[in-house]
Design an enzyme around this catalytic site. Structure first.
Site, short mmCIF file in Angstrom:
data_model
loop_
_atom_site.label_atom_id
_atom_site.label_comp_id
_atom_site.label_asym_id
_atom_site.label_seq_id
_atom_site.Cartn_x
_atom_site.Cartn_y
_atom_site.Cartn_z
CB ILE A 134 -6.88 1.59 38.94
CG1 ILE A 134 -5.84 0.23 39.45
CG2 ILE A 134 -7.38 1.94 37.97
CD1 ILE A 134 -6.48 -0.78 39.35
NE ARG A 185 -15.05 3.10 50.79
CZ ARG A 185 -14.52 1.98 50.42
NH1 ARG A 185 -12.92 3.04 50.75
NH2 ARG A 185 -14.56 1.01 50.06
CG ASN A 236 -11.19 2.64 40.11
OD1 ASN A 236 -10.68 1.49 39.68
ND2 ASN A 236 -10.84 3.57 40.95
CE1 TYR A 289 -11.36 -7.11 44.36
CE2 TYR A 289 -10.37 -9.62 43.48
CZ TYR A 289 -10.47 -7.72 43.47
OH TYR A 289 -9.74 -6.95 43.02
CE LYS A 329 -12.91 -6.19 41.87
NZ LYS A 329 -13.58 -4.59 41.33
CB THR A 343 -2.84 0.17 44.10
OG1 THR A 343 -3.97 -1.22 44.57
CG2 THR A 343 -2.93 0.47 42.60
#
Length: 259
Positions: A18, A37, A91, A156, A160, A191
């Site tokens: 993304i 990174r 992102n 997770y 979020k 992805t």
């Protein structure tokens, strides 16, 4: 203040998926700071930006391990040497999964550091300056997990959910300052993260990879995975003048899954 002629946008996690799609979408009308990174991992994304927007579209490639506080401080120091940032795209993220009893502290902290704390610190560093200039955009890539939750994703989903709450709190604070602040909540997206999820399902269950991928696509009423370019198109619109009244939202892009 009106929108700058060619706003400066910082995109984290810009090397693939993304993030790379957002970089391609913004390149023609923006100047971009790409962050991942490792700076060397940004080569392909940087080349696509230059191809679409010209040499002036790429301001910098920065490496930062956003799970590490010291690395974030170094990133902030590097950003101070660059032009003022008008658009922040949060992102970068991780999506480790495990049953609750196997979700150890390290998994929880990694999700919170990258998915929630890094966006918070970036917003704290950059949004007040946007407000002072009178124009800005913040778009955070959250997830349908923030809206509905999924089994085996406690860390997770919590992380979020945190950035969606952060989005709403900041939106209330900066509503009159010319800065719009929103989150985008994709469903399962085609992805590397989904590829990793498929591999994990195959490893745990022995299921055929194609069937495992179809199972994830089946969460959407449309029966398909979201494409990165589709998320990028929504993000690009949120960065436009046309989207100025859209503020404090957590916009689903999931084929109707979270309705």
């Amino acid at each position: 203040m009106s929108r700058p002629e060619r706003p400066v946008a910082l995109i984290t996690g810009a090397s693939r998926g993304i993030g790379a799609a957002i970089a391609r979408a913004l390149a023609p009308e923006h100047r971009l700071i790409l962050c991942a990174r490792r700076a060397e991992s940004l080569e392909a994304s940087a080349a696509a930006v230059i191809e679409r927007g010209g040499e002036s579209a790429l301001l910098a490639r920065l490496g930062a391990e956003l799970s590490e506080p010291a690395a974030r401080l170094q990133l902030f120091a590097e950003l101070e040497a660059l032009p003022g940032i008008d658009i922040l795209i949060n992102n970068a993220g991780v999506a480790d999964s495990a049953p609750l009893r196997k979700t150890d502290d390290a998994t929880w902290l990694r999700a919170m550091e990258i998915n929630a704390r890094a966006p918070f610190e970036l917003c704290r560093a950059l949004v007040p300056a946007m407000a002072k200039r009178g124009w800005g955009r913040v778009v955070t890539i959250a997830s349908t997990a923030a809206k509905k939750g999924y089994a085996y994703t406690a860390a997770y989903s919590a992380s979020k959910g945190a950035v969606v709450a952060l989005t709403r709190a900041m939106a209330a604070e900066f509503a009159t300052k010319g800065v719009s602040i929103n989150a985008v909540c994709p469903g399962f997206c085609d992805t590397d993260i989904v590829a990793d999820a498929v591999a994990n399902i195959v490893d745990k269950t022995g299921q055929d990879p194609a069937k495992a991928k179809d199972a994830l696509a089946g969460f959407s009423p449309q029966g398909r995975l979201v494409q990165p370019d589709e998320v990028a198109a929504m993000v690009a619109w949120l960065c436009s003048e046309a989207a100025a009244p859209v503020h404090g939202q957590a916009l689903g892009i999931d084929g109707g899954e979270s309705v």
